[in-house]
Design a protein around this motif. Structure first.
Motif, mmCIF file in Angstrom:
data_model
loop_
_atom_site.group_PDB
_atom_site.id
_atom_site.type_symbol
_atom_site.label_atom_id
_atom_site.label_comp_id
_atom_site.label_asym_id
_atom_site.label_seq_id
_atom_site.Cartn_x
_atom_site.Cartn_y
_atom_site.Cartn_z
ATOM 1 N N TRP A 190 -14.768 -4.247 16.578
ATOM 2 C CA TRP A 190 -15.988 -4.944 16.983
ATOM 3 C C TRP A 190 -15.753 -6.454 17.011
ATOM 4 C CZ3 TRP A 190 -19.647 -2.258 19.153
ATOM 5 C CH2 TRP A 190 -19.873 -0.935 18.773
ATOM 6 N N THR A 196 -21.347 -6.807 22.922
ATOM 7 C CA THR A 196 -21.727 -6.114 21.689
ATOM 8 C C THR A 196 -23.099 -6.539 21.185
ATOM 9 O OG1 THR A 196 -20.556 -7.780 20.350
ATOM 10 C CG2 THR A 196 -19.332 -5.815 20.971
ATOM 11 N N LYS A 199 -25.969 -4.141 21.653
ATOM 12 C CA LYS A 199 -25.902 -2.827 21.013
ATOM 13 C C LYS A 199 -26.580 -2.847 19.654
ATOM 14 C CE LYS A 199 -23.372 -1.245 24.392
ATOM 15 N NZ LYS A 199 -23.898 -0.233 25.337
ATOM 16 N N MET A 203 -21.730 -2.328 13.119
ATOM 17 C CA MET A 203 -20.476 -2.902 13.615
ATOM 18 C C MET A 203 -19.624 -3.356 12.434
ATOM 19 S SD MET A 203 -21.875 -5.062 16.914
ATOM 20 C CE MET A 203 -23.047 -4.308 18.044
#
Length: 264
Positions: A190, A196, A199, A203
């Motif tokens: 990550w 990202t 999302k 992570m």
């Protein structure tokens, strides 16, 4: 096989998907290390802004717009870069997407992801190989992901594209070695990027793009085939993928339920 490591004096570095995230950070890191870096993405204005941020660094960044999903674009971009700036010595094929999916298997999201993450990477790879093969020297790194190690909940499109990219890189390494071209695989965990941030999933061990870029650039200067980080996560995922399927599905399913994971 040990192949020569490319240096800034050997030519230009080329990065796709360089308008943000890992690609942007690696471009700036390589310019800091003295490279002339040609960066490619669809938005020229974003690329030019990144190029301006490299002012004062030992190297420099130059912008060349191109879309990895356009069948002829990568060849044209490479021809322009080499005619203006010199031979490409290092290529980092980084362009990638992770669109949100609807339903069990969102075919539209699946096709878009494969088009960019796999077919787009292959187009760039084929085009730069055509230039490096006659010279019998060069270094190509393909950005995949730890998510490509094994099946994960909600990652049917992204995970498949990255697993295929890993397989492609492994397969081509044999022929690239024989032709004097160093092929390398980058598998990050990550990283805090625009991709990202959309999302809503756990992570673990997430790192900044700048730290990821330092690890990637350090990996370019080392002899290993794979650059993977953070090691705690990559080694854990590799170990889990050695388990028999019943144990693997039980463990991944339990972890997904505990974290509430729905999509990667």
């Amino acid at each position: 096989m040990t192949l020569p490591r490319m240096q800034p004096g050997d030519g230009v570095a080329w990065i796709t998907g360089a308008s943000s995230g890992i690609g942007e950070a690696v471009a700036l890191e390589l310019a800091l290390r003295g490279w002339t870096v040609a960066i490619t993405a669809r938005r020229l204005d974003q690329l030019e802004e990144i190029a301006r941020r490299a002012d004062g660094l030992p190297g420099r960044i130059v912008a060349h717009a191109g879309d990895v999903t356009d069948p002829g674009a990568m060849k044209a971009v490479i021809e322009t870069i080499e005619s203006v700036h010199g031979p490409i010595a290092l290529a980092f094929l980084n362009a990638g997407i992770a669109p949100d999916s609807n339903g069990l298997l969102d075919i539209e999201a699946f096709e878009r992801t494969i088009a960019v993450n796999l077919v787009g990477a292959a187009r760039g790879l084929a085009a730069v190989l055509d230039c490096m093969a006659p010279r019998r020297r060069g270094h190509i790194a393909l950005n995949a992901s730890i998510a490509g190690y094994g099946g994960l909940p909600g990652a049917s499109a992204y995970g498949v594209s990255k697993a295929a990219a890993i397989h492609l890189c492994e397969t081509l390494k044999f022929d690239c070695d024989r032709r004097g071209i160093r092929l390398q695989l980058v598998n990050p965990g990550w990283v805090d990027t625009p991709l990202t941030r959309r999302k809503d999933v756990p992570m673990p061990f997430i790192m900044s793009p700048q730290e990821a870029a330092r690890r990637i650039a350090d990996g370019f200067e080392q002899a290993g085939f794979e650059v993977s980080f953070p090691r705690r996560l990559s080694w854990l995922m590799k170990a889990i993928n050695l388990l028999p399927y019943p144990a693997y599905f039980w463990l991944i399913g339990k972890a997904a339920r505990r974290s509430g994971t729905k999509a990667i």
